[in-house]
Design a protein around this motif. Structure first.
Motif, PDB file in Angstrom:
ATOM      1  N   PRO A 115       0.793  -1.231   0.000  1.00 56.20           N
ATOM      2  CA  PRO A 115       0.000   0.000   0.000  1.00 56.20           C
ATOM      3  C   PRO A 115       0.829   1.287   0.000  1.00 56.20           C
ATOM      4  N   VAL A 116       2.162   1.180   0.202  1.00 57.33           N
ATOM      5  CA  VAL A 116       3.008   2.376   0.216  1.00 57.33           C
ATOM      6  C   VAL A 116       4.020   2.382  -0.934  1.00 57.33           C
ATOM      7  N   ASP A 117       3.811   1.517  -1.923  1.00 57.12           N
ATOM      8  CA  ASP A 117       4.647   1.498  -3.127  1.00 57.12           C
ATOM      9  C   ASP A 117       6.132   1.309  -2.794  1.00 57.12           C
ATOM     10  N   ALA A 118       6.418   0.405  -1.851  1.00 61.29           N
ATOM     11  CA  ALA A 118       7.793   0.185  -1.394  1.00 61.29           C
ATOM     12  C   ALA A 118       8.514  -0.922  -2.147  1.00 61.29           C
ATOM     13  N   ILE A 119       7.823  -1.641  -3.010  1.00 59.81           N
ATOM     14  CA  ILE A 119       8.443  -2.754  -3.724  1.00 59.81           C
ATOM     15  C   ILE A 119       8.597  -2.391  -5.194  1.00 59.81           C
ATOM     16  N   LYS A 120       9.825  -2.532  -5.676  1.00 63.07           N
ATOM     17  CA  LYS A 120      10.153  -2.153  -7.051  1.00 63.07           C
ATOM     18  C   LYS A 120      11.053  -3.204  -7.683  1.00 63.07           C
ATOM     19  N   PRO A 121      11.005  -3.347  -9.011  1.00 66.75           N
ATOM     20  CA  PRO A 121      11.982  -4.212  -9.676  1.00 66.75           C
ATOM     21  C   PRO A 121      13.351  -3.538  -9.632  1.00 66.75           C
ATOM     22  N   ASP A 122      14.402  -4.321  -9.462  1.00 61.14           N
ATOM     23  CA  ASP A 122      15.742  -3.731  -9.338  1.00 61.14           C
ATOM     24  C   ASP A 122      16.258  -3.154 -10.645  1.00 61.14           C
ATOM     25  N   THR A 123      15.495  -3.292 -11.707  1.00 60.00           N
ATOM     26  CA  THR A 123      15.894  -2.734 -12.998  1.00 60.00           C
ATOM     27  C   THR A 123      15.575  -1.244 -13.109  1.00 60.00           C
ATOM     28  N   GLU A 124      14.797  -0.726 -12.163  1.00 61.44           N
ATOM     29  CA  GLU A 124      14.511   0.713 -12.183  1.00 61.44           C
ATOM     30  C   GLU A 124      15.780   1.475 -11.811  1.00 61.44           C
ATOM     31  N   PRO A 125      16.032   2.602 -12.458  1.00 58.59           N
ATOM     32  CA  PRO A 125      17.252   3.365 -12.171  1.00 58.59           C
ATOM     33  C   PRO A 125      17.311   3.873 -10.730  1.00 58.59           C
TER      34      PRO A 125
END
Length: 112
Positions: A51-61
């Motif tokens: 719910p806090v957008d804390a998970i991202k793919p590691d390919t993001e800069p």
């Protein structure tokens, strides 16, 4: 590729992501979670659950620091495999920036 947890998780520590992870690659610190990059199977089911957008793919800069934080602390903290209640004051911190410098704790979570 793997997914990482970034500073948005600090002091919020929602565990909705843990519940959907098919490989149990989340680890719990005192005030945040991390993903073990060698255990993550890149399925992505955890990302929309946060719910806090804390998970991202590691390919993001710009996420190199977070990949290292996740790797380092996944080796030190206990594995978490079930959803828990978030901290009672989690909503108070969800939109705050600069949380790593202010609040990060290297202490492990309760592991219960």
């Amino acid at each position: 590729m793997t997914y990482i947890v970034n500073e948005n998780c600090i002091k919020c520590k929602y565990t909705d992501c843990v519940e959907v992870c098919p490989v149990d690659c989340f680890y719990e610190g005192e005030n945040m979670l991390v993903i073990h990059p060698d255990e993550c199977i890149d399925c992505g089911v955890c990302e929309p659950e946060c719910p806090v957008d804390a998970i991202k793919p590691d390919t993001e800069p710009g996420l190199e620091k977070w990949l290292q934080v996740n790797r380092d602390y996944a080796e030190k903290w206990p594995n978490i495999t079930a959803k828990k209640d978030q901290p009672t004051d989690a909503d108070q911190y969800k939109d705050e920036t600069g949380k790593f410098e202010k609040y990060f704790s290297p202490k492990p979570g309760s592991g219960d």
